[in-house]
Design a protein around this motif. Structure first.
Motif, PDB file in Angstrom:
ATOM      1  N   SER A  42      -3.339   9.071   7.074  1.00  0.00           N
ATOM      2  CA  SER A  42      -4.399  10.028   7.382  1.00  0.00           C
ATOM      3  C   SER A  42      -3.792  11.286   7.982  1.00  0.00           C
ATOM      4  N   LYS A  75      -0.766   1.394   8.625  1.00  0.00           N
ATOM      5  CA  LYS A  75      -0.317   2.201   7.485  1.00  0.00           C
ATOM      6  C   LYS A  75      -1.417   3.139   6.995  1.00  0.00           C
ATOM      7  N   LEU A  76      -2.656   2.664   7.058  1.00  0.00           N
ATOM      8  CA  LEU A  76      -3.773   3.537   6.682  1.00  0.00           C
ATOM      9  C   LEU A  76      -3.855   4.734   7.624  1.00  0.00           C
ATOM     10  N   TRP A  77      -3.641   4.468   8.927  1.00  0.00           N
ATOM     11  CA  TRP A  77      -3.667   5.578   9.891  1.00  0.00           C
ATOM     12  C   TRP A  77      -2.545   6.569   9.602  1.00  0.00           C
ATOM     13  N   VAL A 132      -7.699   1.060  -1.761  1.00  0.00           N
ATOM     14  CA  VAL A 132      -7.556  -0.030  -0.796  1.00  0.00           C
ATOM     15  C   VAL A 132      -8.739  -0.055   0.177  1.00  0.00           C
ATOM     16  N   LEU A 133      -9.174   1.121   0.602  1.00  0.00           N
ATOM     17  CA  LEU A 133     -10.346   1.183   1.486  1.00  0.00           C
ATOM     18  C   LEU A 133     -11.583   0.627   0.797  1.00  0.00           C
ATOM     19  N   VAL A 191     -13.829   3.994   8.175  1.00  0.00           N
ATOM     20  CA  VAL A 191     -12.591   3.306   8.549  1.00  0.00           C
ATOM     21  C   VAL A 191     -12.736   2.641   9.910  1.00  0.00           C
ATOM     22  N   ARG A 204      -4.633   4.789  -1.215  1.00  0.00           N
ATOM     23  CA  ARG A 204      -5.386   4.635   0.028  1.00  0.00           C
ATOM     24  C   ARG A 204      -6.889   4.468  -0.213  1.00  0.00           C
ATOM     25  N   ASP A 205      -7.476   5.317  -1.026  1.00  0.00           N
ATOM     26  CA  ASP A 205      -8.916   5.238  -1.270  1.00  0.00           C
ATOM     27  C   ASP A 205      -9.292   3.925  -1.955  1.00  0.00           C
ATOM     28  N   ILE A 254       0.825  -1.205   0.000  1.00  0.00           N
ATOM     29  CA  ILE A 254       0.000   0.000   0.000  1.00  0.00           C
ATOM     30  C   ILE A 254       0.864   1.261   0.000  1.00  0.00           C
ATOM     31  N   PHE A 265      -3.793  -1.577   8.665  1.00  0.00           N
ATOM     32  CA  PHE A 265      -4.525  -0.456   9.255  1.00  0.00           C
ATOM     33  C   PHE A 265      -3.573   0.566   9.879  1.00  0.00           C
TER      34      PHE A 265
END
Length: 246
Positions: free
Chosen positions: A201, A196-198, A162-163, A236, A159-160, A154, A194
Motif C-alpha cells: 500500500s 505484505k499487503l500493507w 488476493v483481497l 482491508v 494485490r486486488d 503474493i 497482511f
C-alpha cells in the motif's frame, strides 16, 4: 443444457456425484472430529491431523509389501512413480476449473503439489468463484492452507485479486469457526500476508507493521481526498478484524 431446455443427463449425474462426494467428506470429517474429542487428544495439531487423515483406510492382511498391485490402496497417498494412466487423468482433470467444492478439494489435494501451482490456481478461480463453491461450507483445514499459499506467493500486481479472495472466504459459512481452528503457523501466515499487503500500500510503511499501519490508515481515512482509496482501506481493516490479525 439441451436445445429443448432440458438438463443434460451427464451434467445432472456429475452434479449428483459431486454432491454425494462432498456429503461423504463432510460426514467423514465430522466423525473424525468426534473421535478425536473422545480420545481427548493432547493438542490441536493432533486433532487437526486426525481430521485431515480421515480419508485414509487401514491396510488389510492381503496388502503385503511384496505383492504387486495394480490399484493403490489409498489413491490420495500416491507416490511419484504411478502408472502412466494416472498422469493422464490428472492432466485431464486440470483442463478445466472445478465446478463444485468436491472437485476443488480433489484437485487441491491430488493434482496441485507446489505452493506456486496452488497460488496460480486460486488466482485463476478468483474470489467470486471461490465464494460460490464454498457457500455451503469451507472444508476443514483449507482456510489455513489458502492463507499460507497466498502469503508465500503474493506480489504487488496480484494485490486486488488476493483481497477479493480474502473477502469472499470471509463470507463463507462457519468462517469464524475456521479462523478459531487455525494452527499457530497458519495464524502467522495470515499475519505475514497482511504485512505484505500493507507493504504494497502506498500509504503504509513496512516498518510500522499491521498495528501501526491500522493507526495510519484510520487517521488517513479522516482527511483522504480519494473516496475509492478510503473505501479500499476500510475494507482491508474489516478483513483484518475478521481474520483476527491485530
Amino acid at each position: 443444457m439441451e436445445a429443448g431446455g432440458a438438463l443434460e443427463p451427464g451434467a445432472l449425474e456429475r452434479e449428483l456425484r459431486a454432491a454425494l462426494a462432498a456429503d461423504e467428506r463432510r460426514q467423514r470429517e465430522n466423525s473424525a472430529k468426534l473421535r478425536a474429542v473422545r480420545q481427548r487428544v493432547a493438542s490441536y495439531e493432533e486433532f487437526r491431523n486426525i481430521v485431515l487423515a480421515s480419508h485414509l483406510k487401514p491396510l488389510e492382511k492381503k496388502d503385503r509389501m511384496g505383492n504387486r498391485r495394480d490399484v493403490l490402496w489409498n489413491p490420495c497417498a500416491a507416490h511419484t512413480k504411478v502408472p502412466q494412466t494416472s498422469s493422464v487423468e490428472i492432466a485431464q482433470e486440470l483442463d478445466q476449473l472445478p465446478r463444485t467444492s468436491a472437485e476443488l478439494y480433489r484437485d487441491w489435494r491430488r493434482c496441485l503439489k507446489s505452493s506456486k501451482e496452488r497460488y496460480q490456481f486460486l488466482l485463476e478461480l478468483g474470489g467470486k468463484a471461490l465464494g460460490k463453491l464454498f457457500r455451503a461450507d469451507l472444508g476443514f483445514g483449507l482456510l489455513g492452507e489458502f492463507l499460507t499459499v497466498l502469503a508465500e506467493n503474493i506480489c504487488p500486481e496480484d494485490r486486488d485479486a488476493v483481497l477479493q479472495i480474502l473477502q469472499s472466504l470471509e463470507g463463507t459459512k462457519r468462517f469464524g469457526l475456521n479462523v478459531d481452528l487455525l494452527s499457530e503457523s497458519e495464524k502467522e501466515s495470515g499475519r505475514d500476508l497482511f504485512r505484505k499487503l500493507w507493504s504494497m500500500s502506498r500509504d503504509c510503511r513496512t516498518t510500522s507493521g499491521p498495528a501501526g499501519c491500522r493507526a495510519e490508515m484510520e487517521a488517513h481515512l479522516m482527511d483522504t481526498s480519494s473516496q475509492k482509496e478510503a473505501e479500499e482501506e476500510r475494507m482491508v481493516m474489516e478483513l483484518m478484524r475478521s481474520y483476527q490479525v491485530n
